[in-house]
Each structure stands twice: as C-alpha cells, then as structure tokens.
Design a protein around this motif. Structure first.
Motif, mmCIF file in Angstrom:
data_model
loop_
_atom_site.group_PDB
_atom_site.id
_atom_site.type_symbol
_atom_site.label_atom_id
_atom_site.label_comp_id
_atom_site.label_asym_id
_atom_site.label_seq_id
_atom_site.Cartn_x
_atom_site.Cartn_y
_atom_site.Cartn_z
ATOM 1 N N VAL A 108 0.645 -1.164 -0.106
ATOM 2 C CA VAL A 108 0.111 -0.035 0.087
ATOM 3 C C VAL A 108 0.867 1.287 0.014
ATOM 4 O O VAL A 108 1.929 1.083 0.479
ATOM 5 C CB VAL A 108 -0.792 0.137 1.154
ATOM 6 N N ILE A 109 0.200 2.271 -0.257
ATOM 7 C CA ILE A 109 0.972 3.603 -0.276
ATOM 8 C C ILE A 109 0.082 4.568 0.214
ATOM 9 O O ILE A 109 -1.194 4.280 0.332
ATOM 10 C CB ILE A 109 1.335 4.127 -1.968
ATOM 11 N N SER A 130 12.272 10.589 -2.032
ATOM 12 C CA SER A 130 11.619 10.926 -0.905
ATOM 13 C C SER A 130 10.973 12.229 -0.826
ATOM 14 O O SER A 130 9.850 12.519 -0.477
ATOM 15 C CB SER A 130 12.471 10.778 0.468
ATOM 16 N N LEU A 131 11.518 13.245 -1.725
ATOM 17 C CA LEU A 131 10.965 14.552 -1.992
ATOM 18 C C LEU A 131 9.895 14.437 -3.001
ATOM 19 O O LEU A 131 8.585 15.059 -2.767
ATOM 20 C CB LEU A 131 11.956 15.406 -2.552
ATOM 21 N N MET A 132 10.072 13.846 -3.994
ATOM 22 C CA MET A 132 8.802 13.574 -4.883
ATOM 23 C C MET A 132 7.613 12.729 -4.229
ATOM 24 O O MET A 132 6.465 12.803 -4.910
ATOM 25 C CB MET A 132 9.062 12.694 -6.233
ATOM 26 N N ASN A 133 7.889 12.287 -3.453
ATOM 27 C CA ASN A 133 6.646 11.222 -2.747
ATOM 28 C C ASN A 133 6.174 11.565 -1.572
ATOM 29 O O ASN A 133 5.539 10.902 -0.747
ATOM 30 C CB ASN A 133 7.227 9.884 -2.486
ATOM 31 N N TYR A 153 2.584 18.711 -3.566
ATOM 32 C CA TYR A 153 1.963 17.267 -2.986
ATOM 33 C C TYR A 153 2.637 16.463 -3.911
ATOM 34 O O TYR A 153 3.320 16.430 -4.888
ATOM 35 C CB TYR A 153 0.301 17.435 -3.097
ATOM 36 N N PRO A 154 2.498 14.936 -3.370
ATOM 37 C CA PRO A 154 3.512 13.978 -3.996
ATOM 38 C C PRO A 154 2.912 13.809 -5.410
ATOM 39 O O PRO A 154 2.036 14.210 -5.884
ATOM 40 C CB PRO A 154 2.781 12.641 -3.269
ATOM 41 N N MET A 155 3.854 12.960 -6.224
ATOM 42 C CA MET A 155 3.649 13.007 -7.590
ATOM 43 C C MET A 155 2.663 11.895 -8.302
ATOM 44 O O MET A 155 2.531 11.951 -9.530
ATOM 45 C CB MET A 155 5.092 12.548 -8.308
ATOM 46 N N LEU A 441 6.066 4.025 -7.307
ATOM 47 C CA LEU A 441 5.316 4.800 -6.141
ATOM 48 C C LEU A 441 5.461 4.670 -4.720
ATOM 49 O O LEU A 441 4.998 5.404 -3.725
ATOM 50 C CB LEU A 441 3.798 4.457 -6.720
ATOM 51 N N GLY A 442 6.850 4.037 -4.489
ATOM 52 C CA GLY A 442 7.002 3.861 -3.096
ATOM 53 C C GLY A 442 6.273 2.852 -2.209
ATOM 54 O O GLY A 442 5.982 3.399 -1.056
#
Length: 609
Positions: A108-109, A130-133, A153-155, A441-442
């Motif tokens: 999950v994200i 971590s900055l993009m997310n 906000y996140p990408m 997407l992390g």
C-alpha cells in the motif's frame, strides 16, 4: 559508521515479505514448490484486563488499564502480564489464530486524492525520491499569474473513480515553478510513452485501476493498494515472459497487465525546457515536391542561403508512417523557390502520389547511451515568446535503453544567431514508466486485511474479548515438528470438568492445590459439553507431573477452585499449535475488543519497512 536504510532497501524488504506467502506462484519457475511459501497466522490474545505500571525516568507513574494499554515496543515499560514483552507471554495468553492468505496481503501507499488547484511534484530522475513522494511545504510555484509559495503534493494521485496516475510533467515554468493542476486525469491510455498534456499543461501517466474487491480490502482513508503483476524476477526477460503473455498465468485482463507489458526501458518520453532560446528557424506545412534516398525537395522555402537548412530536422508522415531526418546540407532554387535537402540518412522510401507536407525545425541532438529516438522541436507560439524560441518537444519515437542523456539544440546556419535553448531529457525508472508500480510509487508499506467471521467454525471465542493482535510465522503442530498448515487454530487449552458446585463462567482464574497452585484463566465455557477453554496457565510448585508429564502442571482428576467455586479437572488438551514454535514477528496491544456470535472483525494491519 551509521546505517543507511534507502528507499530501495525498504521496498526490497516489503517485496520479500509479500513474496513469502506464495513463493511458487511469484517465482514463475517450474522447479518452485509450495513448500517454499511461508505460513503466516494472525492471532488474537489476552482476555484479562491490562495491569501493571511504570515510571519513566524523570516522569510520573503510569498505570496500565483497558484505556491505557502498554506499548509492546517499549522495553522500559512492561506490564505485569507481559514481562519484557517476550514471545512466551504472547503464547501464554494466545486465544486463536487464522491463516493469512496471499489475497489478504498487499503493498500500500499513502492515499493522495486528486484535488483541483493543488500543485503536484513530477517524476524527475535527478530529484530525491523521498521529496517527490511527500508533501513539501513553502515551495516556489506559479499561480498562473504570479509567483508564490505553496505546498507541493506527491507525484501520484487517485482520481474519483479509483484510477491511479503518476505525474510526468507539472507544467513548470522555465524558472522551474510548478503550476496548479485544474483538470482531473481520467484517461486510461495503456500504450507506452507519455500521453498528451491536459488543458492545464499536466501530463499524467495512467498506472492502474483499483478494483472493487481491492477497494473493499485495502482502501482506507490513509492508504490505497499498489502491486506489480509480473514476476519479481522477470526484469531483463521478454515483455511477455513469466506468465505475462496474453492469456498467461499472470494475465488478469486488467489495464495494468497491458501497461506493464508495454513499458519501454530507458525511453525518452518527457523533456523539461528551462530556457526556450531564440532565433531558431521553424517552418510548418511545407508541401514536399519529391523525396527519395537522401534527397528531399519542398516548395516555398523560407531560407535562401546555401546550406541554410543544415542542422535542421525535417518531419512528415507518409503512408501512415512518421519520418524524422537530420538535414546535412541544402541548396535553394530561386526560380522555383524550392529547397533541396540532403539528409544524413536515407528515407528508405520513394514518395509518390499525393505528396505530404513537412515541418522544419532545429535538430535536437541527443548524447547518451540509448538509441532509436526520433524527436521534433516545435516553435513557441505564445504571445510573449521570443521569435524563433522552442515551445515543445514532439516524441515521434522515444527510443530505449537510455540511462543518461543530454540534449543540444543544433544551430542552423540560415537562422540568426540567438540565445541557446536548454532542454533536459527525463530518464524513466528502471523498466520504464508503469513497469513496476510498487517501486515507482514507493510501496514500502504492507497491509494485511483479515476478517474474523463469527467463531470461524469454533476456533475463536464469541463470548469474550481480546486485547492483542499478532503475527506468527511458520508454527508447528502441537506435539511434533511438523508445520502447521490448517486455516484456523484454537490455541487455548480445552479442559473438561465435573462436580462443579456453581455455574462456571469466563473471566475467572482458578487454582489447583494438588499441582502446587497451578492456575488457569477461563476464556469461555461450553456447559453442554462440560468443557472450558483456558489460557494463561502457569505451573505450580508440585514435583508431581501433570497432564503433559511436566512437574507442577494441571492434574486431571484433582479439584480446582476459584473463590467459592470448586470443580474437578478432567481431560486436558493443548491448543492446535506447538507452544514456542515459529516466530512471533508482530505484536499490537489494544483496548478490549468484544466478540459476539453475529459479529465479524475486519482487521487491517499496516507494516512499514
């Protein structure tokens, strides 16, 4: 030296956790067997109230109650019934367990709902993941009319119909300031490459749709599911290997299968213009007179000097195929106003019949380690743009295999010498956009969603409450060293009784003198069968062996008491799993959760790696 846990390492660990439930299926090889898979059980425990207390250094006394439960991760604050929070205490008060199915587990994200007016990060291979997310406050943005600061906000986002998108371009200005997103992404394009920009200038890559079943199990107010469909070991194989072929083992007919199958490793899909330059030469919709080999002639040429079109690109479509060629040299015929272009590579076709039109622009030279790209620069037509400035990059063919790339906009001899444009190619993640949504997407969070439906065929009590939830890995069956594999396990001891002088109820502790004061906590009672389920048993001080051939354990045929209650202990049976076997890998203490015969608990555990 300090330990460094990278995002990649966290995702790797999360993937390993996910894979352990179905190693054979995820491996994709004929030699893998189900014996490789891990048996993981979610268990509940502890029916008695929380007790004990502690005083932190320099702090005040904290007393544990059912509204102030102890933290199992705080080794400085054990409660009296979870001393040091070891696995032994969890086995003692374990009530029952249910096997976690592979379908109960998902990466999950964090949930990011698309919201009009927000500024979103875009994927950029030069920016820390971590900055993009994550949310970034006080970032430089452009409102559309003025510079400002706002939260970035996140990408990635989920839209109103549970479709997930990754931002490939956030319409940033040449100064690098993102602009607001005002058009909700809704397209479901599954082909490779970046889709067309929306009216607000944003480019969103469609990643996948969350199904209704996935939504029920894994969507919460804070999280959404993410997955990779292909085998984890499939990178470097063909796009259809490892069950990804149409109709193959991994083909679930979803959009995501097509997206993963279509992804291109190292493709150049997105370009960021940080300076649009000036005085480049562009011509559009010029009618071609003839074309064959390395020669192409077009009418109404705008440049008249010798070699004026050198270092230009010529772009046209003929017979349904797009052609992009670099111009090596050119001549001009003043009588016909035609330009004859000598191309760097052959057209590979002779143009006949209805002739197409072509566009001319400066040649975008790519220096990198990939190949196959075909790019066309277009003019900036905004009212405030400098003459001959670059407005965009049209991707005719994105190429592949790039891990590094730079672009240089070539100078055309026939154009005025002006300011140079600065354009940066964005290198996609390994495998290409959409190849591995978990990594892109992390997905280093895991969710386990298990439902406890009523009594689960008698394994779980419906007459009492519980205060612990845990995860148990690979336990053995009671009485041996054979892996326990059943779907459920009743782990309380079953104790037969007789000659009771009062009605026996749950939530009492009894003691037995004959065993040297061995004790047990009554979980629930089956009066019709004259049996009770018991947890939290402790051996007494007697040297006489009890039911399990151990000194001080409960003895069948002997009296036990609790206050004024007395009864004779009959046959005693252990729970289904061998105490102390396997590994307890997760514990969560909670306020009491009452159970009932018509009740289902929907338990969601979030594990961060």
């Amino acid at each position: 030296m300090p330990a460094l846990v990278t995002t990649e390492f966290r995702i790797h660990n999360a993937k390993q956790f996910r894979e352990m439930f179905s190693e054979a299926a995820l491996y994709g090889g004929s030699t893998a067997t189900a014996d490789l898979s891990t048996n993981l059980y979610l268990f509940i425990g502890k029916s008695s109230a929380w007790s004990g207390s502690y005083t932190p250094p320099g702090g005040s006394l904290t007393t544990f109650t059912d509204t102030t439960e102890p933290d199992p991760n705080n080794t400085n604050a054990p409660s009296s019934d979870t001393t040091a929070n070891t696995s032994y205490s969890h086995w003692k008060d374990m009530i029952a367990a249910k096997k976690v199915a592979s379908s109960d587990v998902s990466h999950v994200i964090a949930r990011n709902n698309w919201t009009s007016g927000r500024y979103y990060s875009m994927y950029d291979d030069t920016v820390k993941f971590s900055l993009m997310n994550t949310n970034q406050t006080s970032q430089d943005v452009y409102t559309g009319s003025a510079n400002a600061t706002a939260t970035l906000y996140p990408m990635y986002v989920m839209n109103s119909t549970f479709k997930v998108y990754k931002c490939l371009f956030n319409n940033k200005t040449e100064g690098g300031r993102p602009q607001p997103s005002t058009v909700e992404p809704t397209a479901t394009t599954t082909t490779a490459g970046a889709p067309a920009a929306l009216a607000d200038g944003y480019v969103w890559k469609y990643m996948y749709t969350i199904s209704a079943a996935e939504s029920l199990k894994f969507v919460t107010s804070s999280y959404i599911p993410v997955k990779q469909i292909r085998d984890a070991n499939a990178f470097g194989q063909g796009s259809t290997s490892g069950g990804m072929a149409v109709g193959g083992a991994k083909d679930d007919s979803s959009d995501q299968v097509v997206i993963e199958r279509s992804a291109v490793d190292g493709a150049l899909d997105v370009f960021v213009i940080s300076a649009d330059g000036a005085d480049y030469h562009f011509e559009n919709s010029k009618t071609i007179s003839s074309g064959t080999g390395t020669s192409l002639v077009f009418n109404a040429a705008g440049l008249t000097g010798a070699n004026a079109y050198a270092n230009s690109s010529v772009y046209f479509t003929y017979g349904g195929t797009s052609y992009v060629r670099k111009v090596a040299s050119s001549t001009y015929n003043s009588g016909t106003t035609q330009a004859t272009l000598t191309l760097s590579t052959s057209l590979g076709v002779t143009l006949t019949g209805t002739m197409p039109t072509c566009n001319i622009g400066p040649w975008p030279r790519i220096d990198g380690d990939g190949h196959g790209q075909e790019l066309v620069l277009t003019a900036n037509t905004s009212g405030t743009a400098a003459t001959g400035s670059v407005g965009g990059v049209t991707v005719v063919n994105s190429g592949n295999s790039f891990t590094t790339a730079t672009m240089t906009v070539s100078v055309q001899p026939g154009a005025s010498s002006g300011a140079a444009a600065a354009i940066t190619p964005i290198i996609p993640p390994k495998g290409g956009h959409g190849y591995d949504a978990v990594t892109e997407l992390g997905g280093y969070y895991m969710m386990i969603n298990t439902k406890l439906a009523q009594s689960e065929s008698g394994a779980f009590t419906t007459d009492n409450d519980f205060r612990k939830i845990g995860l148990l890995k690979d336990p053995n069956a009671d009485g041996g060293f054979v892996r326990y594999t059943s779907d459920t396990a009743s782990q309380s001891k079953t104790v037969a009784y007789s000659a009771n002088n009062e009605v026996i109820t749950g939530d009492i502790t009894f003691s037995q003198v004959a065993s040297g004061a061995a004790t047990g906590y009554v979980l629930d009672v089956n009066a019709a069968a004259s049996t009770m389920r018991v947890i939290d048993t402790t051996n007494g001080s007697s040297d006489t062996v009890g039911y399990d051939s151990k000194p001080g354990s409960l003895q069948a045929g002997q009296v036990a008491t609790s206050g004024t209650l007395s009864f004779t202990v009959g046959a005693i049976a252990n729970g289904a799993m061998s105490i102390g076997s396997g590994e307890i890998i997760y514990i969560e203490n909670r306020a009491p959760v009452a159970r009932a015969s018509d009740q289902t608990e929907d338990i969601k555990l979030i594990i961060e790696f």
